[in-house]
Motif scaffolding. Structure first.
Motif, PDB file in Angstrom:
ATOM      1  N   ILE A 472       0.841  -1.207   0.000  1.00  0.00           N
ATOM      2  CA  ILE A 472       0.000   0.000   0.000  1.00  0.00           C
ATOM      3  C   ILE A 472       0.876   1.256   0.000  1.00  0.00           C
ATOM      4  N   SER A 473       1.942   1.274   0.799  1.00  0.00           N
ATOM      5  CA  SER A 473       2.830   2.433   0.869  1.00  0.00           C
ATOM      6  C   SER A 473       3.560   2.646  -0.450  1.00  0.00           C
ATOM      7  N   SER A 474       3.980   1.549  -1.084  1.00  0.00           N
ATOM      8  CA  SER A 474       4.684   1.661  -2.367  1.00  0.00           C
ATOM      9  C   SER A 474       3.785   2.277  -3.437  1.00  0.00           C
ATOM     10  N   CYS A 475       2.557   1.810  -3.525  1.00  0.00           N
ATOM     11  CA  CYS A 475       1.612   2.368  -4.500  1.00  0.00           C
ATOM     12  C   CYS A 475       1.289   3.831  -4.176  1.00  0.00           C
ATOM     13  N   SER A 476       1.155   4.166  -2.894  1.00  0.00           N
ATOM     14  CA  SER A 476       0.868   5.546  -2.503  1.00  0.00           C
ATOM     15  C   SER A 476       2.026   6.476  -2.855  1.00  0.00           C
ATOM     16  N   SER A 477       3.257   6.032  -2.609  1.00  0.00           N
ATOM     17  CA  SER A 477       4.425   6.845  -2.933  1.00  0.00           C
ATOM     18  C   SER A 477       4.538   7.086  -4.438  1.00  0.00           C
ATOM     19  N   LEU A 478       4.305   6.047  -5.223  1.00  0.00           N
ATOM     20  CA  LEU A 478       4.359   6.200  -6.678  1.00  0.00           C
ATOM     21  C   LEU A 478       3.246   7.118  -7.172  1.00  0.00           C
ATOM     22  N   LEU A 479       2.088   7.050  -6.526  1.00  0.00           N
ATOM     23  CA  LEU A 479       0.976   7.926  -6.879  1.00  0.00           C
ATOM     24  C   LEU A 479       1.347   9.391  -6.635  1.00  0.00           C
ATOM     25  N   ILE A 480       1.946   9.687  -5.479  1.00  0.00           N
ATOM     26  CA  ILE A 480       2.351  11.067  -5.175  1.00  0.00           C
ATOM     27  C   ILE A 480       3.431  11.529  -6.145  1.00  0.00           C
ATOM     28  N   LEU A 534      10.382   9.005  -5.419  1.00  0.00           N
ATOM     29  CA  LEU A 534      10.862   7.920  -6.277  1.00  0.00           C
ATOM     30  C   LEU A 534      11.809   7.005  -5.509  1.00  0.00           C
ATOM     31  N   LEU A 535      12.659   7.590  -4.653  1.00  0.00           N
ATOM     32  CA  LEU A 535      13.512   6.757  -3.804  1.00  0.00           C
ATOM     33  C   LEU A 535      12.679   5.936  -2.825  1.00  0.00           C
ATOM     34  N   VAL A 536      11.619   6.537  -2.269  1.00  0.00           N
ATOM     35  CA  VAL A 536      10.734   5.795  -1.363  1.00  0.00           C
ATOM     36  C   VAL A 536      10.102   4.622  -2.088  1.00  0.00           C
ATOM     37  N   THR A 537       9.665   4.845  -3.316  1.00  0.00           N
ATOM     38  CA  THR A 537       9.034   3.763  -4.090  1.00  0.00           C
ATOM     39  C   THR A 537       9.989   2.600  -4.271  1.00  0.00           C
ATOM     40  N   PHE A 538      11.224   2.881  -4.675  1.00  0.00           N
ATOM     41  CA  PHE A 538      12.190   1.804  -4.882  1.00  0.00           C
ATOM     42  C   PHE A 538      12.577   1.152  -3.553  1.00  0.00           C
TER      43      PHE A 538
END
Length: 685
Positions: A472-480, A534-538
């Motif tokens: 959920i956090s990965s998808c939210s970070s990519l969304l932002i 982007l770093l958070v997503t990865f």
């Protein structure tokens, strides 16, 4: 409830299919748009009515390169290569343009002070209408620039030899360092102050000016030295004074990077005098493109001239006045401490008059580069008191600019004194990503829609089925990230020239940057947000791999204690530390954090080559690369574990089948024996 779950699942599938179809349609539309809207080739040039032999035809005349002259560019304007042999050996020279110097292929011996420098030089001259080499001037191979600069006996009898040796020692300007430049300037200054006799003066002057031309071709960073800056300023003062104080009434010396012209004005002709340098095939100056007219009475703009200047005496002329012009092809000798240069090299024109005061009108006809748009310009002169450009006494004339053509922009100025003049120009880079912006915005909008649905769906199903908070956090970070990316695309760092902009005003104002830039803080903030999310997503994707490791490789559906909390703190916290350290280390240093043309990390140097010291590598590519390598290793381990488990299960199944077959065979043998015993008993055996 099961019915509702199926409805939501079906809706998600439909949305995903719609997104994929939209992306395919968008890509197809873009390819069709790019095909049908490809730039049309320029129309063919009009037919030429003259037969140019070595030049370029321009309808009714030939535009000749520097090495040819004549109406049809049929006359050679160069000396062919030759070899001259004497009792001391042979010297070989290549092709030399008229008025310029060539250097021998033979070099000084390796044991000499000037090892590997040319042994001699020769000038190409016009004799009886034919280009011919002049006398060969050898150099003293046991003298270098330092020893020559320390000489105290430069006088009439040795000025010619010292000037020739200095010229030869600076013939390879790309190899000159700051000490060489400083020593060479000191020598030239002393040569120009020596009163030579009439027979040798012209040759010494040409050699000294040639040395200055070669110094100007040295690397610009070699002039960023306090000693060189002082010497350079003294040289420009000496050149300015020399152009009006020499003993020859008329002087013309044109070398590739410097031109010196001197003319006399009499009381019978004080209307004015003009100087212009016409455009050529190269950036080098040539005698055939330098025109001086001492019978003009007003400034007449010439569109084929790169630089032109008109000097009009004011008041009474005391005796025969002298007007001197010096044109520099770049500003290496004018070390501005405030101006930030970005690769736009400007020419400098000097006008000096003796015996009178004068008004000066000059113009730099700037060729338009389609990659840049001129935003503002300022008419300036060099202030020797402050060692800086100054607008005092100068004003802009915008009439010529408003009437400019599509190819060239005349920047016209009027000044009420004589000295070294220039035009400071400010540009904005033309970045046209219109079609790509449409594709990016539409694609990102679809991605935002898909990610929003995904996040909502995961949060909805979490109440019924465990869903990883990392996902959920990965998808939210990519969304932002996508949202910030769309906003950043709409932010331009460069001003747009409007009718009310500073450029269209007549005020002659100074500025200290070649490139116009605004929204610096906003663009840096957007770049930092993109960098962070982007770093958070990865990082969260990498932690999802670790979670996969614990759930599959360890053959356990349970995670270690507090794993999720530690993973979330790490995934959201470590990128924040990386971004903060990167900004703290780069932003105060003239903002080397983000690019100028769009809000993203800086990766290239001033020459648009990838620079390993820029933040793109060590603050983004390196962490992402480490995460990807770790994920690849985890995927390989998971695949290997699954394959190993399947192999073990298949082996167990094989062993189990063999055991069953063995038991069954034993049962069949036992039944067979029982049947035999029963038959024997029945037969009475």
């Amino acid at each position: 409830m099961q019915y509702m779950y199926r409805c939501v699942y079906t809706t998600v599938k439909i949305v995903i299919c719609a997104i994929i179809a939209a992306l395919i349609s968008l890509l197809t539309w873009y390819l069709i748009f790019a095909f049908y809207h490809a730039p049309t080739p320029p129309p063919p040039p009009p037919p030429c009515i003259v037969d140019c032999q070595n030049g370029v035809c321009e309808i009714d005349r030939c535009h000749c390169p520097d090495n040819y002259t004549g109406v049809l560019c049929e006359v050679e304007n160069f000396c062919r290569g030759f070899t001259d042999c004497t009792d001391q050996g042979c010297l070989t020279f290549g092709i030399i343009l008229v008025g310029q110097y060539g250097y021998s292929e033979e070099r000084c011996n390796a044991t000499d002070v000037n090892a590997n420098s040319p042994r001699a030089t020769v000038q190409c001259r016009i004799e009886n209408g034919t280009p011919k080499p002049g006398p060969i001037i050898p150099q003293n191979c046991n003298e270098n620039l330092e020893t020559l600069a320390n000489k105290t006996d430069i006088a009439v009898d040795n000025a010619k030899e010292i000037a020739a040796t200095t010229q030869i020692l600076t013939s390879e300007p790309e190899n000159l360092n700051s000490d060489d430049i400083s020593n060479a300037i000191r020598i030239v200054n002393r040569i120009l102050t020596v009163s030579t006799n009439a027979s040798d003066e012209q040759e010494v002057v040409v050699s000294a000016v040639t040395t200055v031309s070669q110094i100007l071709s040295a690397e610009p960073e070699q002039f960023s030295n306090e000693v060189v800056e002082k010497e350079a300023e003294s040289l420009t003062m000496q050149m300015e004074a020399f152009s009006v104080n020499n003993n020859i009434s008329s002087l013309s010396v044109v070398q590739p990077s410097v031109a010196v012209e001197t003319r006399q004005l009499s009381t019978l002709n004080i209307s004015g005098i003009s100087f212009m340098s016409l455009r050529g095939f190269t950036d080098q100056l040539a005698p055939s493109r330098i025109i001086v007219d001492n019978s003009t009475s007003e400034f007449v703009l010439n569109e084929t001239a790169e630089v032109q200047i008109f000097v009009k005496p004011v008041g009474e002329l005391h005796g025969n006045g002298t007007v001197g012009f010096v044109l520099y092809q770049n500003d290496n000798l004018f070390p501005s401490k405030h101006e930030k240069k970005s690769g736009f090299r400007k020419k400098i024109i000097s006008a000096t008059i003796s015996g009178a005061t004068a008004n000066v009108e000059f113009s730099f006809n700037q060729q338009r580069d389609p990659s840049y748009t001129l935003v503002q310009f300022a008419c300036v002169s060099w202030d020797y008191e402050w060692s800086e450009w100054n607008t005092t006494g100068c004003e802009k004339n915008l009439t010529a600019f408003e009437d400019s053509s599509d190819s060239f922009t005349p920047l016209q100025c009027i000044c009420h004194h004589t000295t070294n003049f220039a035009v400071l120009m400010k540009f904005k880079e033309n970045i046209n990503f219109a079609s790509l912006n449409i594709v990016s915005v539409v694609g990102c909008a679809l991605s935002v829609t898909g990610l929003t649905i995904t996040v909502v769906f995961l949060l909805y199903t979490r109440s019924r089925k465990p869903v990883s908070w990392l996902l959920i956090s990965s998808c939210s970070s990519l969304l932002i990230f996508y949202i910030v990316f769309i906003v950043a695309m709409e932010i331009s760092e460069y001003t747009v020239v409007t009718e009310n902009s500073e450029y269209n005003k007549s005020e002659n104002l100074l500025f200290w940057s070649d490139l116009e830039k605004v929204y610096d803080g906003l663009c840096t903030g957007l770049a930092a947000l993109q960098h962070y999310f982007l770093l958070v997503t990865f990082a969260l994707m990498g932690l999802l791999g670790v979670e996969l490791y614990f759930r599959i490789i360890t053959a356990s559906h349970y995670l270690p204690p507090r794993f999720m909390k530690i993973a979330l703190i790490t995934g959201w916290g470590v990128p924040a530390v990386i971004v903060s350290l990167t900004i703290a280390g780069t932003y105060p240093n003239q903002n080397t954090y983000n690019r100028r043309e769009f809000c993203w990390l800086l990766a290239e140097d001033e020459e648009n080559k990838f620079d390993f010291s820029k933040p793109m590598l060590w603050s983004f590519l390196l962490p992402v690369g480490m995460i990807l390598i770790a994920n690849i290793c985890i995927v390989i381990g998971v695949v290997y574990t699954i394959w190993k488990k399947k192999e073990i299960e298949s082996t167990r199944r094989l062993f189990f089948k063999e055991d069953v077959d063995h038991i069954l065979s034993c049962f069949s043998i036992g039944n067979h024996l029982d049947n035999r015993i029963f038959d024997a008993h029945r037969d009475g055996r």
